[in-house]
Design an enzyme around this catalytic site. Structure first.
Site, short mmCIF file in Angstrom:
data_model
loop_
_atom_site.label_atom_id
_atom_site.label_comp_id
_atom_site.label_asym_id
_atom_site.label_seq_id
_atom_site.Cartn_x
_atom_site.Cartn_y
_atom_site.Cartn_z
N LYS A 143 0.86 -1.19 0.00
CA LYS A 143 0.00 0.00 0.00
C LYS A 143 0.90 1.24 0.00
O LYS A 143 2.07 1.15 0.41
CB LYS A 143 -0.94 -0.01 1.21
N LYS A 177 -1.41 -10.25 10.86
CA LYS A 177 -1.14 -10.21 12.29
C LYS A 177 -1.90 -11.32 13.01
O LYS A 177 -3.09 -11.53 12.76
CB LYS A 177 -1.51 -8.85 12.88
N ASP A 230 -3.62 6.61 5.71
CA ASP A 230 -2.57 5.78 6.30
C ASP A 230 -3.13 4.54 6.98
O ASP A 230 -2.58 3.44 6.82
CB ASP A 230 -1.77 6.61 7.31
N HIS A 235 -6.19 -0.52 6.85
CA HIS A 235 -6.09 -1.41 8.00
C HIS A 235 -7.40 -1.54 8.78
O HIS A 235 -7.87 -2.64 9.07
CB HIS A 235 -5.01 -0.91 8.97
#
Length: 476
Positions: A143, A177, A230, A235
């Site tokens: 990204k 994760k 961001d 995310h």
């Protein structure tokens, strides 16, 4: 288009562009070591960069990276060093890719990992195709996938000229994760949750990503990005999809991505009146930040999902820098009964489920416990189902391993990326006021007004360091 995807075969070489950069140092070298040690990776690993280096310098850089990450004495280091190759050259020079083609030798199914600025994605992809190094290959990109919806579509069009969609792997490291994977597992592996995971029982949902530091030395990068681009657009929307998507159906590898895509396509576009943007005091003094910058370092949004399961349930997401702690948490607040039969005044967030996603991992459930004595009154407690320290398998190790195997489950897909940009399209840049907040605070006061009437923000605490044994009945 260069040919069919090889989704059932393992890549027989790994090429990473940007081999001398920070991402390689911080993430790629440690992850490659893990793949060699844990997964038996035994294919040529070819670094490409324009630094005037040779192979020995690349190996020295890799060893420095591994030492920095506490792995200098790992028994797998010599094996990793033996697999490394290096090509020094300009990405705009066809000769660089001719040398790469020669270096690949007998390899027919390479994985090309572009750890380079997005402006070079198209250049490298086209050069790979021209050099004959794209056929039967896979392409991994980092990204940001575009700067807005239109540029994301243009990027996809450019990449699709050289690679089929099923051979393009868009990394969002959050999906690799362990705590995010555990969130999904906990939902679907425990049958008691599914009957209450809907609008009839859930009152509201909160997702918080807090960082206790500022933009550090990344002022120029951050000032062209901001908190929305961001972390929110990518995310945190992916975390939301894991949290509320429907169960996957069928055994196809794309079943999970199909449900993530369906969920994100059902999220209503966020409107400016449901956004609060903030900037911490002192941000404009950071080197690289433009004079008078109006880029947000904090964002809080309210959104809704237009689906049978989640209709009318408000979802609050916030992210910010220079907040009191570094932590990522999800809180699902359940509805109270229509009448409190014990005539208590019970806080709205009393019944909840909390997922701690970082830097450590925890799962907790909010309960009411009777206080000792004759009166039928109680207080809020949180039952900690599990806590685990931050010793997880690096997300890049998991993701690169999956990409080598052609498993795209944890990667972005063209329609998913488009859905994410559609959600934030109307709130990009300066369409809402910007409020200043003090470093070390929980952001501008206006964010409390955004959530007022439905709930109050649940602020994450410091990381737990006591180990991985469950603890019960802890105060909220």
């Amino acid at each position: 288009m260069t040919g069919p995807s090889t989704t059932a075969t393992h890549s027989d070489a790994l090429v990473f562009f940007g081999a001398t950069g920070d991402l390689a140092y911080e993430q790629i070298f440690p992850s490659l070591l893990g793949l060699v040690r844990d997964d038996g990776l035994d294919v040529p690993i070819i670094g490409v960069a324009k630094s005037g280096w040779g192979l020995d310098q690349l190996k020295d850089r890799a060893k420095e990276s591994l030492a920095q990450h506490g792995a200098a004495d790992d028994p797998a280091v010599p094996k990793l060093m033996s697999l490394l190759h290096y090509i020094d050259g300009d990405y705009a020079d066809p000769a660089t890719f001719e040398r790469l083609h020669d270096e690949l030798g007998e390899a027919k199914r390479p994985l090309h990992y572009l750890a380079v600025p997005p402006s070079l994605f198209g250049t490298v992809a086209e050069a790979l195709a021209t050099a004959g190094a794209a056929r039967e290959a896979r392409l991994v990109i980092e990204k940001p996938f575009g700067h807005d919806r239109a540029s994301a579509k243009a990027l996809n069009t450019m990449l699709r000229k050289s690679f089929p969609e099923e051979s393009i792997f868009r990394i969002d490291h959050f999906l690799g994760k362990e705590p995010v994977q555990n969130l999904l597992y906990t939902r679907f592996a425990n049958p008691m949750f599914e009957p209450i995971w809907n609008r009839q029982h859930v009152r509201c949902i909160q997702i918080t990503l807090a960082e206790d530091f500022g933009v550090r030395d990344r002022g120029a990068f951050y000032d062209a990005t901001g908190a929305n681009r961001d972390v929110l657009q990518n995310h945190l929307l992916q975390v939301l999809a894991h949290l509320v998507m429907d169960p996957p159906t069928g055994e196809e590898r794309d079943a999970m991505r199909d449900q993530r895509a369906n969920l994100l396509k059902a999220v209503q576009p966020i409107v400016p009146s449901h956004v609060v943007r903030g900037q911490y005091a002192g941000y404009r003094d950071v080197p690289g930040v433009r004079h008078g910058s109006t880029v947000e370092t904090y964002i809080a949004v309210k959104l809704f999902i237009e689906s049978w399961r989640w209709e009318g349930v408000p979802i609050y997401i916030r992210a910010g820098k220079s907040l009191p702690v570094t932590a990522t948490e999800v809180s699902v607040e359940f509805k109270r009964p229509p009448r409190e039969i014990l005539d208590e005044l019970v806080p709205a967030g009393s019944a909840h489920m909390r997922f701690r996603l970082g830097p450590d991992m925890a799962i907790g459930m909010g309960l009411r416990i009777k206080q000792p004595g004759d009166r039928m009154v109680g207080h809020d407690r949180e039952l900690i189902l599990t806590t685990q320290p931050a010793t997880f398998r690096p997300p890049y190790q998991r993701l690169l391993g999956d990409a080598m195997q052609g498993n795209g489950e944890l990667f972005g897909r063209e329609d998913i990326v488009d859905a994410q940009w559609r959600i934030v399209e109307d709130i990009l840049d300066d369409v809402t006021p910007l409020y200043t907040y003090a470093p070390g605070s929980w952001g501008p006061d206006e964010a409390n007004q955004l959530i007022a009437g439905d709930a109050s923000w649940q602020d994450p605490g410091e990381a737990q360091t006591s180990g991985n044994q469950p603890t019960s009945a802890l105060p909220l």
